[in-house]
Design an enzyme around this catalytic site. Structure first.
Site, PDB file in Angstrom:
ATOM      1  N   SER A 109       0.899  -1.229   0.053  1.00 48.04           N
ATOM      2  CA  SER A 109       0.158  -0.049  -0.036  1.00 48.04           C
ATOM      3  C   SER A 109       0.839   1.219  -0.012  1.00 48.04           C
ATOM      4  O   SER A 109       1.928   1.361   0.510  1.00 48.04           O
ATOM      5  CB  SER A 109      -0.802   0.026   1.260  1.00 48.04           C
ATOM      6  OG  SER A 109      -1.708   1.294   1.323  1.00 48.04           O
ATOM      7  N   TYR A 131      -2.923   5.474  -4.859  1.00 48.28           N
ATOM      8  CA  TYR A 131      -4.303   6.201  -4.828  1.00 48.28           C
ATOM      9  C   TYR A 131      -4.274   7.360  -5.774  1.00 48.28           C
ATOM     10  O   TYR A 131      -2.959   7.775  -6.307  1.00 48.28           O
ATOM     11  CB  TYR A 131      -4.562   6.404  -3.650  1.00 48.28           C
ATOM     12  CG  TYR A 131      -4.873   5.442  -2.644  1.00 48.28           C
ATOM     13  CD1 TYR A 131      -6.255   4.768  -2.761  1.00 48.28           C
ATOM     14  CD2 TYR A 131      -4.316   5.094  -1.513  1.00 48.28           C
ATOM     15  CE1 TYR A 131      -6.616   3.750  -1.859  1.00 48.28           C
ATOM     16  CE2 TYR A 131      -4.445   4.244  -0.618  1.00 48.28           C
ATOM     17  CZ  TYR A 131      -5.747   3.340  -0.935  1.00 48.28           C
ATOM     18  OH  TYR A 131      -5.980   2.382   0.046  1.00 48.28           O
ATOM     19  N   THR A 157      -6.057   1.967  -6.909  1.00 50.80           N
ATOM     20  CA  THR A 157      -7.209   1.783  -6.169  1.00 50.80           C
ATOM     21  C   THR A 157      -7.881   2.969  -6.283  1.00 50.80           C
ATOM     22  O   THR A 157      -7.596   3.877  -5.759  1.00 50.80           O
ATOM     23  CB  THR A 157      -6.909   1.609  -4.623  1.00 50.80           C
ATOM     24  OG1 THR A 157      -6.271   0.499  -4.681  1.00 50.80           O
ATOM     25  CG2 THR A 157      -8.356   1.158  -3.981  1.00 50.80           C
ATOM     26  N   LYS A 255      -8.039  -1.649  -9.336  1.00 53.01           N
ATOM     27  CA  LYS A 255      -8.775  -2.327  -8.212  1.00 53.01           C
ATOM     28  C   LYS A 255     -10.142  -1.509  -7.771  1.00 53.01           C
ATOM     29  O   LYS A 255      -9.953  -0.243  -7.690  1.00 53.01           O
ATOM     30  CB  LYS A 255      -7.712  -2.558  -7.063  1.00 53.01           C
ATOM     31  CG  LYS A 255      -8.288  -3.187  -5.997  1.00 53.01           C
ATOM     32  CD  LYS A 255      -7.139  -3.332  -4.885  1.00 53.01           C
ATOM     33  CE  LYS A 255      -7.609  -4.187  -3.880  1.00 53.01           C
ATOM     34  NZ  LYS A 255      -8.551  -3.653  -2.824  1.00 53.01           N
ATOM     35  N   HIS A 279     -13.666  -2.962  -1.817  1.00 54.66           N
ATOM     36  CA  HIS A 279     -12.746  -2.440  -0.792  1.00 54.66           C
ATOM     37  C   HIS A 279     -13.000  -2.974   0.553  1.00 54.66           C
ATOM     38  O   HIS A 279     -12.885  -2.512   1.619  1.00 54.66           O
ATOM     39  CB  HIS A 279     -12.911  -0.934  -0.562  1.00 54.66           C
ATOM     40  CG  HIS A 279     -11.582  -0.196  -0.269  1.00 54.66           C
ATOM     41  ND1 HIS A 279     -10.972   0.809  -1.272  1.00 54.66           N
ATOM     42  CD2 HIS A 279     -10.837  -0.288   0.803  1.00 54.66           C
ATOM     43  CE1 HIS A 279     -10.026   1.078  -0.733  1.00 54.66           C
ATOM     44  NE2 HIS A 279      -9.852   0.802   0.342  1.00 54.66           N
TER      45      HIS A 279
END
Length: 396
Positions: A109, A131, A157, A255, A279
């Site tokens: 992440s 992100y 994401t 995603k 999520h």
């Protein structure tokens, strides 16, 4: 437990995590939003699917291996990117070591608590997650750093609407953990001496900063500082997705897809793969379980790009069911974190072994020699189980 660190199910890993972690830390792992319908539905949907096993014709040897975005996996499970893994002092590095030892890919992440370079040293086969947050220049810098560290693919994401509020209450998470804050949280922390002892042995405090978002020459932002940047960034368009894909220049996984029209538009944007995801129930509550919407998406785009699934996977049988319905592989998030909380790197390896063993049993019982032979014919699918979201043609 009798002092035995081994556990036989993911459910037991969760029980141990709940016992060993302060309630605020455990609550952050469970997460979910609003009434928690989606987080429950993700796992419950797998239980509605049955198997149709064969009685003769089983294979003594079975091949569980596959590839995702060109990277070999010993079996079709990836570890999903999840933020600040402060449930254990080694955090994402322990998860990366476990992934390497079991031959699977780790997703890292952007909000991780360990630098990408440390994770890459522990497991070179990792995908970096991003992100849509900050300026394009900022995102380019973050992609450049991940690329330099050796990331094999980029995960973007986008399925997040910043929905807040949980009916069971959200945990109180501080911006930083210093001694004063630790004293304030002492009534919650002190009843969990094993968690404290781990950090005492490491001579560190739980770190809630996010070093992979550190600007050149600057300091790492706190988790909530990074979260605020993300919230303040205008949402991306499909043109922005195309820009990210071109800027990355390598394997690219989108995603957060649950709709067929979004899946088709993702193909148009040039993505290499997508993950059918809500999520983990942390986005809009009452979104359907991902395994229900998987078949329609796999049918629509599975011949053009790789389709993965995350959400609710707790058993190897769940992995088999997802593959039978069109997924190339699955991602696990909470299951890996519960293993990490229960027993560090060995706990994550334990979780992966559970999933591999359950998948192997399913492939054996269904009469197959490889995971690639799984089809819907291997399942008992209740009427009305598959759902199709977004039937209309995609809008540019």
């Amino acid at each position: 437990m009798g002092g035995n660190p081994w556990f036989e199910t993911v459910a037991e890993a969760q029980r141990r995590a709940r016992k060993r972690l302060p309630s605020t830390v455990y609550g952050a792992l469970v997460a979910g939003s609003e009434r928690g319908r989606t987080i429950d539905a993700n796992s419950a949907a797998f239980a509605e699917l049955g198997f149709a096993p064969r009685v003769v014709g089983h294979h003594a040897e079975r091949d569980l291996s596959t590839t995702v975005l060109g990277v070999p996996l010993s079996f079709p499970v990836l570890i999903s990117p999840t933020g600040v893994q402060a449930v254990h002092p080694d955090g994402e590095v322990a998860v990366a070591r476990a992934a390497k030892s079991r031959g699977v890919v780790m997703g890292l992440s952007s909000f991780a608590g360990k630098p990408v370079e440390e994770v890459a040293d522990a497991q070179p086969d990792f995908f970096h997650q991003l992100y849509w947050s900050g300026t394009r220049a900022t995102m380019t810098q973050r992609m450049d750093r991940a690329r330099a560290a050796g990331a094999r693919a980029l995960i973007v994401t986008l399925d997040w609407s910043f929905s807040h509020g949980r009916d069971w209450g959200s945990p109180a998470i501080p911006d930083r953990l210093d001694l004063r804050t630790m004293l304030r949280f002492a009534p919650d922390v002190l009843p969990h001496p094993r968690w404290l002892l781990r950090y005492a042995k490491s001579r560190t405090l739980p770190d809630l900063s996010v070093p992979n978002l550190r600007p050149p020459g600057g300091e790492s932002p706190t988790f909530f500082g990074a979260y605020e940047e993300w919230m303040r960034t205008a949402p991306p368009t499909w043109e922005d997705v195309e820009w990210l894909r071109k800027e990355w220049g390598g394997p690219f996984l989108l995603k957060g897809v649950t709709r067929v029209d979004d899946a088709k538009r993702a193909v148009d944007a040039g993505v290499s793969a997508l993950s059918v995801s809500n999520h983990g129930g942390n986005n809009l509550d009452t979104t359907p379980a991902t395994v229900r919407v998987l078949p329609a998406i796999a049918d629509a785009v599975g011949s053009q790009i790789e389709v993965l699934l995350d959400g609710g996977v707790r058993r190897g049988g769940d992995v088999a069911k997802a593959l039978a319905l069109g997924a190339r592989a699955v991602l696990i998030g909470r299951a890996a974190l519960w293993g990490l909380a229960a027993n560090g790197q060995a706990g994550v390896e334990n979780v992966l072994d559970i999933l591999r063993g359950g998948l192997d049993s399913a492939v054996l019982g269904l009469g197959h020699s490889t995971v690639h032979e799984l089809t819907p014919d291997d399942l008992v699918i209740p009427p009305g189980f598959p759902l199709v979201l977004g039937r209309a043609a995609p809008v540019a």
